[in-house]
Design a protein around this motif. Structure first.
Motif, PDB file in Angstrom:
ATOM      1  N   ALA A 190       0.826  -1.210   0.000  1.00 15.71           N
ATOM      2  CA  ALA A 190       0.000   0.000   0.000  1.00 15.71           C
ATOM      3  C   ALA A 190       0.860   1.259   0.000  1.00 15.71           C
ATOM      4  N   ALA A 191       1.989   1.222   0.716  1.00 19.95           N
ATOM      5  CA  ALA A 191       2.838   2.406   0.820  1.00 19.95           C
ATOM      6  C   ALA A 191       3.536   2.735  -0.494  1.00 19.95           C
ATOM      7  N   GLY A 192       3.919   1.713  -1.259  1.00 19.05           N
ATOM      8  CA  GLY A 192       4.669   1.951  -2.491  1.00 19.05           C
ATOM      9  C   GLY A 192       3.962   1.576  -3.766  1.00 19.05           C
ATOM     10  N   ARG A 193       2.702   1.093  -3.687  1.00 17.32           N
ATOM     11  CA  ARG A 193       1.913   0.631  -4.835  1.00 17.32           C
ATOM     12  C   ARG A 193       2.588  -0.552  -5.522  1.00 17.32           C
ATOM     13  N   HIS A 194       3.080  -1.477  -4.708  1.00 15.96           N
ATOM     14  CA  HIS A 194       3.749  -2.662  -5.239  1.00 15.96           C
ATOM     15  C   HIS A 194       2.731  -3.780  -5.495  1.00 15.96           C
ATOM     16  N   HIS A 195       3.066  -4.665  -6.438  1.00 20.86           N
ATOM     17  CA  HIS A 195       2.253  -5.842  -6.720  1.00 20.86           C
ATOM     18  C   HIS A 195       2.633  -6.967  -5.751  1.00 20.86           C
ATOM     19  N   VAL A 196       1.646  -7.843  -5.448  1.00 24.05           N
ATOM     20  CA  VAL A 196       1.829  -8.864  -4.419  1.00 24.05           C
ATOM     21  C   VAL A 196       1.370 -10.219  -4.940  1.00 24.05           C
ATOM     22  N   LEU A 197       2.128 -11.260  -4.598  1.00 28.56           N
ATOM     23  CA  LEU A 197       1.727 -12.644  -4.844  1.00 28.56           C
ATOM     24  C   LEU A 197       1.629 -13.354  -3.501  1.00 28.56           C
ATOM     25  N   LEU A 198       0.442 -13.883  -3.182  1.00 28.66           N
ATOM     26  CA  LEU A 198       0.213 -14.615  -1.939  1.00 28.66           C
ATOM     27  C   LEU A 198       0.181 -16.104  -2.254  1.00 28.66           C
ATOM     28  N   VAL A 199       1.042 -16.870  -1.591  1.00 26.91           N
ATOM     29  CA  VAL A 199       1.149 -18.306  -1.833  1.00 26.91           C
ATOM     30  C   VAL A 199       0.857 -19.032  -0.534  1.00 26.91           C
ATOM     31  N   ALA A 253       7.419  14.089  -1.674  1.00 29.16           N
ATOM     32  CA  ALA A 253       8.441  15.126  -1.535  1.00 29.16           C
ATOM     33  C   ALA A 253       9.605  14.898  -2.495  1.00 29.16           C
ATOM     34  N   ARG A 254       9.827  13.636  -2.897  1.00 26.26           N
ATOM     35  CA  ARG A 254      10.929  13.332  -3.818  1.00 26.26           C
ATOM     36  C   ARG A 254      10.525  13.519  -5.270  1.00 26.26           C
ATOM     37  N   GLY A 255       9.250  13.318  -5.590  1.00 21.76           N
ATOM     38  CA  GLY A 255       8.827  13.411  -6.982  1.00 21.76           C
ATOM     39  C   GLY A 255       7.380  12.997  -7.141  1.00 21.76           C
ATOM     40  N   PRO A 256       6.881  12.996  -8.376  1.00 22.01           N
ATOM     41  CA  PRO A 256       5.458  12.736  -8.609  1.00 22.01           C
ATOM     42  C   PRO A 256       5.066  11.266  -8.581  1.00 22.01           C
ATOM     43  N   ARG A 257       6.047  10.349  -8.572  1.00 25.85           N
ATOM     44  CA  ARG A 257       5.733   8.932  -8.691  1.00 25.85           C
ATOM     45  C   ARG A 257       5.921   8.198  -7.372  1.00 25.85           C
ATOM     46  N   THR A 258       5.080   7.150  -7.171  1.00 24.68           N
ATOM     47  CA  THR A 258       5.292   6.276  -6.032  1.00 24.68           C
ATOM     48  C   THR A 258       6.477   5.359  -6.324  1.00 24.68           C
ATOM     49  N   ASN A 259       6.976   4.693  -5.292  1.00 27.44           N
ATOM     50  CA  ASN A 259       8.216   3.929  -5.435  1.00 27.44           C
ATOM     51  C   ASN A 259       8.125   2.825  -6.478  1.00 27.44           C
ATOM     52  N   ARG A 261      15.617  -6.687 -13.800  1.00 30.59           N
ATOM     53  CA  ARG A 261      14.347  -6.088 -13.395  1.00 30.59           C
ATOM     54  C   ARG A 261      14.059  -6.389 -11.923  1.00 30.59           C
ATOM     55  N   SER A 262      14.324  -7.636 -11.499  1.00 26.41           N
ATOM     56  CA  SER A 262      14.106  -8.002 -10.101  1.00 26.41           C
ATOM     57  C   SER A 262      15.003  -7.193  -9.179  1.00 26.41           C
ATOM     58  N   MET A 263      16.226  -6.929  -9.608  1.00 23.39           N
ATOM     59  CA  MET A 263      17.144  -6.151  -8.775  1.00 23.39           C
ATOM     60  C   MET A 263      16.576  -4.745  -8.548  1.00 23.39           C
ATOM     61  N   HIS A 264      16.081  -4.124  -9.611  1.00 17.00           N
ATOM     62  CA  HIS A 264      15.522  -2.786  -9.456  1.00 17.00           C
ATOM     63  C   HIS A 264      14.263  -2.810  -8.597  1.00 17.00           C
ATOM     64  N   ARG A 265      13.481  -3.864  -8.716  1.00 20.51           N
ATOM     65  CA  ARG A 265      12.273  -3.960  -7.896  1.00 20.51           C
ATOM     66  C   ARG A 265      12.637  -4.164  -6.428  1.00 20.51           C
ATOM     67  N   ILE A 266      13.678  -4.919  -6.153  1.00 16.79           N
ATOM     68  CA  ILE A 266      14.136  -5.066  -4.769  1.00 16.79           C
ATOM     69  C   ILE A 266      14.537  -3.713  -4.196  1.00 16.79           C
ATOM     70  N   LEU A 267      15.243  -2.921  -4.983  1.00 17.38           N
ATOM     71  CA  LEU A 267      15.661  -1.600  -4.527  1.00 17.38           C
ATOM     72  C   LEU A 267      14.446  -0.711  -4.233  1.00 17.38           C
ATOM     73  N   ARG A 268      13.424  -0.783  -5.071  1.00 20.31           N
ATOM     74  CA  ARG A 268      12.237   0.056  -4.867  1.00 20.31           C
ATOM     75  C   ARG A 268      11.460  -0.388  -3.629  1.00 20.31           C
ATOM     76  N   VAL A 269      11.395  -1.715  -3.417  1.00 17.83           N
ATOM     77  CA  VAL A 269      10.734  -2.201  -2.205  1.00 17.83           C
ATOM     78  C   VAL A 269      11.523  -1.775  -0.967  1.00 17.83           C
ATOM     79  N   ALA A 270      12.851  -1.860  -1.039  1.00 21.47           N
ATOM     80  CA  ALA A 270      13.680  -1.421   0.089  1.00 21.47           C
ATOM     81  C   ALA A 270      13.464   0.070   0.365  1.00 21.47           C
ATOM     82  N   ARG A 271      13.290   0.860  -0.706  1.00 25.96           N
ATOM     83  CA  ARG A 271      13.032   2.283  -0.530  1.00 25.96           C
ATOM     84  C   ARG A 271      11.700   2.496   0.198  1.00 25.96           C
ATOM     85  N   THR A 272      10.694   1.701  -0.130  1.00 27.08           N
ATOM     86  CA  THR A 272       9.397   1.812   0.538  1.00 27.08           C
ATOM     87  C   THR A 272       9.504   1.425   2.002  1.00 27.08           C
ATOM     88  N   ILE A 273      10.234   0.357   2.289  1.00 30.85           N
ATOM     89  CA  ILE A 273      10.416  -0.070   3.688  1.00 30.85           C
ATOM     90  C   ILE A 273      11.119   1.032   4.480  1.00 30.85           C
TER      91      ILE A 273
END
Length: 499
Positions: free
Chosen positions: A206-215, A420-426, A460-472
Motif C-alpha cells: 500500500a505504501a509503495g503501490r507494489h504488486h503482491v503474490l500470496l502463496v 516530496a521526492r517526486g510525482p511517482r510512487t516507489n 528487473r528483479s534487482m531494481h524492484r528489490i531496490l524500490r521495495v527497500a526504498r518503501t520499507i
C-alpha cells in the motif's frame, strides 16, 4: 432556414469528441438519410425520432431530410444522438429557435413517447462540455453522473417537450445535482488474525503501490487479506476518482454516484478471457484491468488462469496503459492498478504444510507452478508465503489484528516522503529515479549482488528489490536505505524461483 447545427458528443475510448449534428431540409420525395459513419442503432434513430415528434405534437417535415454527423470519419454508435437529431429537425423546420442551440450540448435516447432514456459514457461528455464552456442537457438517469464534472452546467429533461420549452424561452430545466457521498464499508485488517508476515507485506504494498503474490494452502486467508488492501490505500484525489469513474461510465456498467470516490476492487473469475481482462470488442470497451485503475485487481487461483490471459498483463503492469487496436481506430485506456495474485503451492494445495498431507510428486508441482510464466512473476514485487494458522490463533478471544486506520496512517506518512521526492510512487520510479533515490552503502551493494547471483534473479528483479527497500525505509521514516530494509526486501523475492 433549412439548415440547423446541434452539438453533441460521441464516445471514443475514454474521450468524448465533439460531434456536430447537421440537419438539412430540401425538396423532393420525403425521406430521411443519416450519414457520417453511423452504426445500426444510429441509423434506426430516424424511426424513433419520427415517432417521438408525432407523440410530442410536433410536425415531422415531409421533405428530404439529410442528417450529417460530423466528423464523418468518426464511428457513431448507440442511441445518444436521438435527442440532437430531433432538435436539429425541429430547428431546421423552424419549430424551435436556432439561436438557442448554439451554447448547448445534448445527449439522450428517445422513446417512442418522447421520453428521454439514459445513455452510457456521459461523464466524459460532461467533462468535455465543461472544457468547451457549453451547457449539457441529459436524461434524468444520467444527471447525478454528469454532475460529478466540476464546472459543467448540467440540466436534466424528462421529455423532448421539456427541452423544446426551454429552448423557446419557457421554464428553465432543473440543474443536475450530485448525490451525497455514501461510501460503503471497507473490509478492515482488524478481522485478520495472525499472518504477521502477510500483513506487513500488504502495508509495504500500500505504501509503495507494489504488486503482491500470496502463496499458501486453501483457507489460510489469502482472499481475506487481498480484500483488505483497498482499506490501506490513501483516499483517491478528485482527478483519480474522476478518471476511474469515467472508465466505469464508458464500460456500459455504469457508476454509483454515491460511491464514485472509492478505489475499485476487481476480482474476475479465473475463466475470464484475455479480452475480458484487457478490454476490446468491435467497439473497444475497457476490461477488468482498466476498471481496476487506481485500485486493486485480485486474481485468485493464478495457475488456473488461461496462460494467454495472464500474459496480456505483462505490458500493462509496466506501462500502466493498454492500447486496443482495430482496423479503423485505436483506443487507449489507463490501467495503473495494483495486482494481488493468490495461488496454492501445489495441485492439492498442501505442499510444505506441517501436516504432511501433500502427496503431489515433484514433477506435478513443477508443472503446476510452471503454468505461471517467469516474466509475469518477475513483475510482481512481493512474493509472500501465507501459512496455515494453528487453531489457537483463531480463537474468538485471541488478540485482534491492527486496524486498517492505524496502518493507513503509516502509509500516508510514507507516501508523503515519496511525494516530496517526486510525482511517482516507489513502484513506478524510472531507472534514473531508482538510481538517485535508492542508493546503497558499499557493503549493502555487495549483499544485493550476492543475493541476485544466489537467487538467479533478473536485472528487473534487482531494481524492484531496490524500490521495495526504498518503501520499507519510507515506512521507517528513514532517508537512507539501511541493511535491515534491504534484507527484508530481498526476503520477499527469495521464494520466486520456487513459486
Amino acid at each position: 432556414m433549412n439548415l440547423a447545427i446541434v452539438h453533441t458528443r460521441a464516445r471514443a475510448g475514454v474521450r468524448a469528441p465533439d460531434v456536430r449534428v447537421e440537419v438539412h431540409l430540401s425538396g423532393g420525395l420525403p425521406r430521411t438519410a443519416i450519414v457520417g459513419l453511423p452504426e445500426t442503432a444510429v441509423r434506426e434513430a430516424k424511426d424513433r425520432v419520427r415517432a417521438a415528434l408525432y407523440a410530442s405534437q410536433f410536425d415531422f417535415p415531409a421533405r428530404v431530410i439529410t442528417v450529417n454527423l460530423a466528423p464523418a470519419d468518426l464511428p457513431k454508435d448507440g442511441g445518444r444522438f436521438d435527442l440532437p437529431i430531433a432538435l436539429g429537425i425541429l430547428a431546421a423546420s423552424g419549430q424551435v429557435p436556432l439561436e438557442a442551440l448554439r451554447e448547448c450540448e445534448f445527449l439522450g435516447e428517445l422513446a417512442l413517447t418522447g421520453e428521454l432514456r439514459a445513455v452510457d459514457g456521459v461523464l466524459p461528455a460532461a467533462l468535455a462540455a465543461a472544457e468547451a464552456g457549453r451547457m449539457l442537457v441529459v436524461p434524468p438517469g444520467n444527471g447525478a453522473e454528469a454532475a460529478l464534472a466540476a464546472g459543467c452546467d448540467v440540466r436534466t429533461a424528462r421529455t423532448l417537450l421539456e427541452v423544446c420549452a426551454m429552448l423557446q424561452g419557457g421554464r428553465a430545466l432543473p440543474q443536475a445535482r450530485a448525490v451525497a457521498a455514501d461510501p460503503a464499508p471497507v473490509p478492515d485488517m482488524l478481522d485478520v488474525r495472525g499472518q504477521v508476515h502477510a500483513r506487513r507485506a500488504l502495508e509495504i504494498a500500500a505504501a509503495g503501490r507494489h504488486h503482491v503474490l500470496l502463496v499458501g494452502p486453501p483457507g489460510c486467508g489469502k482472499t481475506l487479506l487481498a480484500q483488505r488492501l483497498p482499506g490501506l490505500l490513501p483516499e483517491a484525489c478528485d482527478a483519480e476518482a474522476l478518471e476511474t469513474a469515467a472508465l466505469a461510465s464508458v464500460s456500459g456498467r455504469g457508476i454509483d454516484p454515491a460511491r464514485w470516490r472509492q478505489r475499485p476492487f476487481r476480482s474476475p473469475h479465473h475463466t475470464a478471457s484475455g479480452v475480458a481482462l484487457v478490454g476490446g470488442g468491435a467497439d473497444p470497451r475497457p476490461g477488468e484491468i482498466s476498471l481496476a485503475h487506481n485500485g486493486v485487481l485480485f486474481l485468485d487461483e493464478l495457475p488456473e488462469w488461461n496462460r494467454h490471459a495472464l500474459e496480456v498483463l505483462r505490458e500493462p503492469l509496466e506501462s500502466g496503459v493498454v492500447t486496443i487496436s482495430r482496423a479503423a481506430r485505436q483506443s487507449e485506456f489507463p490501467a495503473r492498478f495494483q495486482l494481488v495474485a493468490a495461488m496454492n503451492p501445489c495441485p492439492c494445495g498442501w505442499a510444505g504444510d506441517s501436516s504432511g498431507r501433500c502427496r503431489c510428486s515433484g514433477e506435478s508441482i513443477a508443472r503446476y507452478r510452471g503454468r505461471v510464466s517467469g516474466p509475469l512473476l518477475d513483475r510482481i514485487d512481493l512474493h509472500v508465503d501465507v501459512p496455515r494458522l494453528p487453531p489457537a490463533e483463531l480463537r474468538p478471544d485471541a488478540a485482534p489484528g491492527e486496524p486498517s486506520t492505524t496502518i493507513r496512517d503509516r502509509v500516508h506518512a510514507a507516501r508523503a516522503m515519496q511525494a516530496a521526492r517526486g510525482p511517482r510512487t516507489n513502484a513506478h520510479l524510472t531507472q534514473a529515479e531508482t538510481t538517485a533515490h535508492c542508493r546503497l552503502a558499499a557493503p549493502d551493494q555487495l549483499l544485493l549482488e550476492r543475493a541476485i547471483d544466489a537467487l538467479r534473479l533478473s536485472a528487473r528483479s534487482m531494481h524492484r528489490i531496490l524500490r521495495v527497500a526504498r518503501t520499507i525505509a519510507d515506512l521507517a521514516g528513514s532517508e537512507a536505505i539501511a541493511t535491515a530494509h534491504l534484507t527484508e526486501a530481498i526476503g520477499y523475492r527469495r521464494d520466486e524461483m520456487a513459486a
